[in-house]
Design a protein around this motif. Structure first.
Motif, PDB file in Angstrom:
ATOM      1  N   UNK A 267       0.784  -1.197  -0.014  1.00 53.87           N
ATOM      2  CA  UNK A 267       0.099   0.150  -0.136  1.00 53.87           C
ATOM      3  C   UNK A 267       0.981   1.315   0.104  1.00 53.87           C
ATOM      4  N   UNK A 268       1.938   1.412   0.881  1.00 53.24           N
ATOM      5  CA  UNK A 268       2.801   2.376   0.889  1.00 53.24           C
ATOM      6  C   UNK A 268       3.365   2.479  -0.535  1.00 53.24           C
ATOM      7  N   UNK A 269       3.866   1.567  -1.160  1.00 49.62           N
ATOM      8  CA  UNK A 269       4.607   1.835  -2.564  1.00 49.62           C
ATOM      9  C   UNK A 269       3.504   2.347  -3.424  1.00 49.62           C
ATOM     10  N   UNK A 270       2.262   2.175  -3.468  1.00 49.38           N
ATOM     11  CA  UNK A 270       1.366   2.706  -4.430  1.00 49.38           C
ATOM     12  C   UNK A 270       1.076   4.129  -4.110  1.00 49.38           C
ATOM     13  N   UNK A 271       0.951   4.224  -2.857  1.00 44.31           N
ATOM     14  CA  UNK A 271       0.804   5.928  -2.308  1.00 44.31           C
ATOM     15  C   UNK A 271       1.874   6.589  -2.675  1.00 44.31           C
ATOM     16  N   UNK A 272       2.882   6.062  -2.770  1.00 43.45           N
ATOM     17  CA  UNK A 272       4.379   6.747  -2.943  1.00 43.45           C
ATOM     18  C   UNK A 272       4.247   7.079  -4.558  1.00 43.45           C
TER      19      UNK A 272
END
Length: 597
Positions: free
Chosen positions: A160-165
């Motif tokens: 999830x963090x990867x996509x938000x970034x």
């Protein structure tokens, strides 16, 4: 008869994750907490529909980068006591103000990112319809886990963090999105508690309205939850925001919306009945591919061999050509489904697969008697699925290959009922409606602003989506729901997983973990419908000499790393009807997990 083997035929000795085996019930979803939610509903006496609706709403919280609580929710389910398969085409419809002319005039014929692409959000209605007719729990009961996860939060996880970034520039375009996904103006740290309190309030409002009207009966309560979303304060809030910001969706569109159960499309392969969505999704393309592959001895070719990868890739190109020429909302166009799924048609199309040479681009669609065939002049003018699509760089970024992704989950209960669903439309590609936590489904991006295209924009029309939740049944032997996210890779992943089980004796976990490949040699389903002629992606665990040989046949080979997330996140549950044993598999490429008892 399908033989489930404990290990791979040759390419691997074991799985990275254990195969989950159960005798009572099983859940597989795109996130481990969502699987737990479904399992707890089953343990509390709920059936597959109850658990499926709970998983769907929880997924809209846990994977909100790809799935919206107000997104889309195509569903396919099996009712064991009736031996019946049904679908809910939960893809939403275009608002009354939508037209090809609007997008041609204002956006150069493209469907842009943002609220102009919103269709009437079908997910809440899809869950409520399924619950009303075939569930046993209340909306409040199945929504409670999603409400808790949104209100109290859950630990931020790496994917999830990867996509938000990656989507940070888009997120910063809208203040309401920035407040949720970039708290304090920064990408959340892994392990920090991630909350979406407005989503919790929206779902709680529906639950409260249900409870306030439940004295008149269960169905009356569920209708009140429906009305709360489509006719009440939420619809009014969406209407006001869209009017102020140039959106097309109105309160009247929401109030007029309805959903119904529809029959599935059905095909057969190796004695297995395979059920998918209708042509409002790409499910029938899977059935077409299976028809074409009946003419080959795939097992003799060898798993992920040169001939095997080439044959499946060329098959995908052929069915993609037909998808572009014929698929759309069957309530608006006459889709020649019977002809497209006929043996005679498959036999004729199979002749176009050349054993030693790849098509450099998507081939022409097949000619179906009685259907409107695009003329050369129409194709030259860019009508009906132009070959080649839009010119783009040869090396697209990973995020461009999965421009709008989704999730998939399946449930099997102690009665043998099955729930198979592919919810989608997250809230990173458009503005969250302030105060609601939701973004009405952006699935309009799967339409064309070309009135001659079968999936053109039109009021009340469903866009042709990439979704195609599936179910495989061999009477007296096996039942298996399966599916995956992955945009246009969905069909390709599902086909490979099914072939791994049917021809190479893999159990679901091994079939899912096996290395994959995917063609991009056809127009992307999402506007601006880019195409990468000849492109074939291979995961790095496929032998390099296979890639070299495929390149020699004309494929433009590109390499994915091991466990490439754009290759999908497949989930499956295979039940051996004779023993009652369920074997569940979950993809290790993202955060999917299986649980059973």
């Amino acid at each position: 008869m399908i033989a489930i083997q404990p290990s791979a035929p040759s390419s691997a000795a074991s799985t990275y994750r254990p195969s989950i085996m159960a005798t009572r019930q099983a859940v597989v979803s795109g996130h481990y907490l969502a699987s737990q939610v479904g399992f707890q509903i089953l343990e509390a006496g709920g059936n597959a529909v109850d658990a499926g609706c709970a998983v769907g709403m929880a997924t809209g919280v846990l994977e909100s980068q790809f799935v919206g609580v107000a997104g889309i929710a195509p569903i396919l389910f099996y009712l064991a006591d009736r031996n019946e398969v049904l679908t809910v085409g939960g893809t939403g419809v275009w608002p009354r103000k939508a037209s090809c002319a609007f997008f041609q005039k204002n956006y150069g014929g493209e469907i842009p990112i943002g609220i102009q692409a919103s269709v009437v959000p079908p997910a809440p209605g899809a869950w409520i319809l399924a619950l009303r007719e075939y569930g046993t729990k209340s909306f409040e009961e199945v929504a409670a886990p999603a409400i808790r996860l949104a209100r109290d939060g859950f630990p931020m996880y790496p994917f999830l963090q990867k996509i938000i970034r990656e989507q940070e520039p888009n997120t910063r375009r809208w203040e309401s999105n920035t407040a949720v996904y970039l708290p304090g103006g920064r990408v959340p740290e892994i392990g920090s508690i991630f909350r979406q309190t407005d989503i919790a309030k929206t779902l709680q409002y529906l639950a409260d309205e249900e409870k306030a009207h439940s004295s008149r009966g269960r169905k009356a309560g569920l209708q009140a939850a429906w009305d709360a979303f489509y006719k009440g304060d939420i619809a009014s809030t969406i209407d006001r925001y869209y009017r102020e910001n140039g959106g097309l969706l109105t309160r009247e569109d929401m109030a007029a919306f309805s959903l119904e159960f529809e029959p599935p499309c059905r095909g057969q392969y190796e004695g297995i009945d395979v059920y998918t969505s209708g042509p409002w999704g790409q499910g029938p393309s899977l059935l077409q591919a299976l028809n074409l592959l009946k003419g080959y001895d795939l097992k003799a070719m060898g798993h992920n061999s040169i001939d095997y990868v080439h044959t499946l890739t060329e098959t995908i190109k052929l069915v993609a050509a037909d998808r572009e020429a014929y698929f759309g909302d069957p309530k608006f166009i006459d889709v020649p489904m019977e002809a497209l799924l006929s043996k005679a048609y498959a036999d004729e199309r199979r002749k176009m697969i050349r054993p030693d040479t790849a098509w450099p681009d998507m081939p022409e669609a097949g000619r179906v008697k009685g259907a409107n065939w695009p003329t050369a002049a129409e194709k030259a003018a860019g009508r009906r699925a132009p070959v080649g699509g839009v010119d783009v760089p040869a090396q697209p970024a990973e995020r461009d290959l999965a421009s709008m992704d989704t999730s998939y989950f399946c449930v099997m209960d102690r009665h043998g009922n099955v729930f198979s669903a592919t919810p989608s439309d997250g809230i990173l590609k458009g503005p969250i409606v302030p105060g609601t936590g939701i973004l009405p489904a952006l699935r309009g991006m799967c339409s064309w602003a070309d009135p001659d295209h079968p999936s053109s924009v039109a009021p009340g029309k469903r866009p042709r989506t990439t979704m195609g939740p599936a179910l495989a049944i061999r009477d007296g032997e096996m039942v298996m729901p399966f599916g995956t996210p992955g945009s246009d890779v969905q069909l390709q992943t599902m086909l490979q997983v099914l072939m791994n089980i049917v021809h190479f004796g893999m159990d679901p976990q091994l079939a899912i973990e096996a290395p994959r490949f995917a063609s991009y040699s056809f127009p992307n389903s999402f506007s601006p419908h880019t195409s990468y002629p000849g492109r074939l992606n291979l995961e790095s665990r496929i032998a390099r000499d296979v890639g070299d040989a495929l390149a020699a046949r004309g494929h433009k080979v590109e390499w994915w790393p091991e466990r490439a997330w754009p290759a999908g996140s497949a989930c499956a549950i295979l039940k051996d009807v004779r023993t009652g044993v369920m074997t569940a598999g979950a993809d290790f490429r993202r955060t999917a997990y299986a649980i059973g008892s």
